[in-house]
Structures are given as structure tokens and as C-alpha cells.
Motif scaffolding. Structure first.
Motif, mmCIF file in Angstrom:
data_model
loop_
_atom_site.group_PDB
_atom_site.id
_atom_site.type_symbol
_atom_site.label_atom_id
_atom_site.label_comp_id
_atom_site.label_asym_id
_atom_site.label_seq_id
_atom_site.Cartn_x
_atom_site.Cartn_y
_atom_site.Cartn_z
ATOM 1 N N LYS A 71 38.254 37.623 43.091
ATOM 2 C CA LYS A 71 38.842 38.642 42.235
ATOM 3 C C LYS A 71 37.775 39.193 41.310
ATOM 4 O O LYS A 71 37.193 38.454 40.513
ATOM 5 N N GLY A 72 37.510 40.479 41.435
ATOM 6 C CA GLY A 72 36.491 41.089 40.589
ATOM 7 C C GLY A 72 35.139 40.452 40.816
ATOM 8 O O GLY A 72 34.643 40.385 41.940
ATOM 9 N N THR A 73 34.551 39.938 39.743
ATOM 10 C CA THR A 73 33.232 39.302 39.842
ATOM 11 C C THR A 73 33.321 37.804 40.105
ATOM 12 O O THR A 73 32.293 37.142 40.227
ATOM 13 N N VAL A 74 34.539 37.276 40.192
ATOM 14 C CA VAL A 74 34.729 35.837 40.407
ATOM 15 C C VAL A 74 34.940 35.569 41.891
ATOM 16 O O VAL A 74 35.865 36.091 42.506
ATOM 17 N N THR A 75 34.068 34.761 42.463
ATOM 18 C CA THR A 75 34.194 34.367 43.872
ATOM 19 C C THR A 75 34.066 32.857 43.963
ATOM 20 O O THR A 75 32.997 32.297 43.704
ATOM 21 N N GLY A 76 35.159 32.203 44.315
ATOM 22 C CA GLY A 76 35.137 30.758 44.479
ATOM 23 C C GLY A 76 34.717 30.388 45.886
ATOM 24 O O GLY A 76 35.157 31.006 46.856
#
Length: 324
Positions: free
Chosen positions: A146-151
Motif C-alpha cells: 500500500k503506497g510506499t509500504v511493501t511487506g
């Protein structure tokens, strides 16, 4: 001591072991950040419940050598979020309450104290080299994008475990139990109640009760398993195909005594597969497949019937009564 007693024990913890010595309910716990090597566990023969609301419980790894282990905990009504960088996150003998499906009105059922029985989701928002679940029950596992968050998680290993996703909307689509696009998923004697989407899938003596999609289906090993017909897997061996909503379990409702246990008529739901392969005795050693395979119940039953045939008095017929 229950209540807010975890706050003092965990505040500022970056390395060490915290043992909970009771089976009480804990309603507050601080987020842990900069984790080095941390073990939070329930003492033997105890089952502490962590029931936070409404905020998730956040664990943030402190670097490539960070290890977090949760053992013997029951998480209810709270999401767990993994941030930062971890070498490994381990869940041993834990229950992350998978919640309940929507009721007839399309609402989330409530507990006796009027709290929603929503699933406990394990969110991956950081980088994890290896995620291990052993003898555990878990709600959905999701790598957040999501957005700049990548798990990301490189290797995901499940042994003797159940992962379940329940419907949280009225769309009617089958929910996703495991979503981690970059993960190499390895299942051993486990049951997945929901769809799966990962990079590679290897499975042994497991049940994938939802469409499974391996982005790289040219590799991996699926053996002695049940999977939904139409799944994208690498050449299943000694395995069977079922429908996505096949009635192969006594109950899918967490909390029922026979939750995720196989129905005696499970093999009737098979719609494809190799001759001789099955569900009730489909394991490599002739046991059932899925999360209860290690109990060897079909093998025990066959042995018992053999002895009864040898020693029962003439004219008497044995009746087996199954308990959960």
C-alpha cells in the motif's frame, strides 16, 4: 496478573524472555521496537489471552539478525503487525483467533461482551527472511502492499497448523487466507481455509481448501494433498482435487469442538485425482491429511478394528463412538 500487567514487563524490551505464568486475559500491551532476540511465551499448561482493542499490536525488528518468537499465546480481537527487518518470526502453539463468518444479516457476530468476533490478521509490513508457524491456528496472513509500504517474506513455513480467512464483506467471494507475492510457501500437515497467492508453493499431506495460485508454478512439490480444482500448482503427486466450497470438514467455525476436523464423508467430495489417492487416508503413511495428520487417527482406528475382530465374542458387533 492479567489486565495491564504486560505493560511493565514489555516496555522497552529489545532482548530477552518474558514468561506469562497464568491463563488470565491481558487488555494492554506496548508495541515492541528495535527487537533483537525476544521470546514471549505462556508457561507450560497455561494459556494467556491477549485481547487488545482497537489498535493492533506492533512488533518492529531491529535488523537482519532479529528474531521474534511467540509461544503459547492466544490473540483475540487484535491484529498483529510485523514491521522493520527480521531474520525470523516464529509462532509456536499459538492461536490467532480467525474470527467468525458474517451472520445471516451480513454483520460480524458479537461475543458475550458485545465485541465483534473479527479475525486476527497477521500483517507483514516489513522484511522477514523466514516466517514459521508450528502447531498453531491463525487468521489471515497478509503482506501489505500500500503506497510506499511493501511487506515481504522470503520463506513461509507452516507445520501442523491451520490458517483461516472468514468473510468480512457481503461480496460473496471466497476470502484470501495467505497473500504474500514474494514468499516461498512450504506446508506440512496443514489446513488452509481460504485462497492462497504466493511465489512458490510446496505442500505435503496438506489441504488447500481455496484456490491456490503459485506465480512460479514450474517449481515446487505438492504431494499427498487435497487442492481446489483449477489451482495453479506444480504437478501434484498422489493428490486429489476438490471444489472450493467442498463439505469436507465437520465444522469451519472456530470454537466448535470439531473445528477443521474431517467429515467421515470427505472422500465423496473428491472430483479429480490419481487412483488410490484420498483425503481420509491420503497421507503417505495411510493417515488422514491436513492439520490433524500427526494424530494418526485412521491408523489407530484400523488397528483397533483388527483387534476387535480378533477378540470380540461371537454374536457381538463393536460400535465406535468418535469424540473430538
Amino acid at each position: 496478573g492479567g489486565g495491564v500487567a504486560l505493560t511493565a514487563a514489555l516496555t522497552g524490551l529489545v532482548a530477552g524472555t518474558v514468561t506469562i505464568t497464568d491463563s488470565l486475559t491481558y487488555t494492554a500491551a506496548p508495541d515492541l521496537r528495535g527487537i533483537g532476540k525476544v521470546l514471549i511465551r505462556g508457561e507450560e499448561n497455561e494459556r494467556p489471552v491477549v485481547r487488545l482493542s482497537p489498535n493492533p499490536w506492533v512488533f518492529e525488528g531491529g535488523g537482519k539478525d532479529s528474531v521474534l518468537t511467540l509461544e503459547g499465546l492466544w490473540m483475540s480481537g487484535v491484529d498483529v503487525v510485523l514491521k522493520g527487518e527480521f531474520a525470523e518470526v516464529q509462532l509456536y502453539c499459538c492461536t490467532f483467533d480467525p474470527g467468525e463468518d458474517l451472520d445471516a444479516s451480513g454483520s460480524v457476530p458479537l461475543s458475550v461482551d458485545n465485541r465483534p468476533l473479527a479475525p486476527t490478521t497477521l500483517w507483514i509490513e516489513g522484511s522477514i527472511a523466514k516466517l514459521t508457524l508450528r502447531r498453531s491456528i491463525c487468521g489471515p496472513i497478509r503482506a501489505l502492499v500500500k503506497g510506499t509500504v511493501t511487506g515481504t517474506v522470503v520463506a513461509m513455513v507452516l507445520e501442523d497448523s491451520i490458517v483461516q480467512a472468514v468473510r468480512t464483506s457481503t461480496s460473496g467471494s471466497f476470502p484470501e487466507a495467505i497473500t504474500a507475492a514474494e514468499a516461498e510457501l512450504s506446508l506440512t500437515r496443514s489446513t488452509i481455509l481460504g485462497r492462497v497467492a504466493t511465489r512458490r508453493i510446496s505442500a505435503s499431506e496438506s489441504i488447500l481448501c481455496g484456490l491456490a495460485n503459485a506465480a512460479h508454478a514450474q517449481s515446487g512439490c505438492v504431494r499427498f494433498c487435497a487442492y481446489v480444482d483449477g489451482s495453479r500448482l506444480h504437478q501434484p503427486y498422489e493428490s486429489v482435487g476438490i471444489r472450493e466450497r467442498a463439505a469436507i470438514f465437520r465444522s469451519r467455525r472456530f470454537g466448535d469442538p470439531d473445528y477443521a476436523q474431517l467429515s467421515p464423508l470427505a472422500d465423496r467430495e473428491i472430483i479429480s485425482g490419481e487412483p488410490g489417492a484420498g483425503i481420509l487416508a491420503g497421507a503417505q503413511d495411510g493417515s488422514e491429511i491436513g492439520a490433524f495428520a500427526r494424530e494418526k487417527n485412521p491408523i489407530k482406528e484400523r488397528g483397533l478394528r483388527t483387534k476387535l475382530n480378533e477378540f470380540m465374542p461371537v454374536g457381538l458387533t463393536p460400535v465406535l463412538i468418535y469424540v473430538t
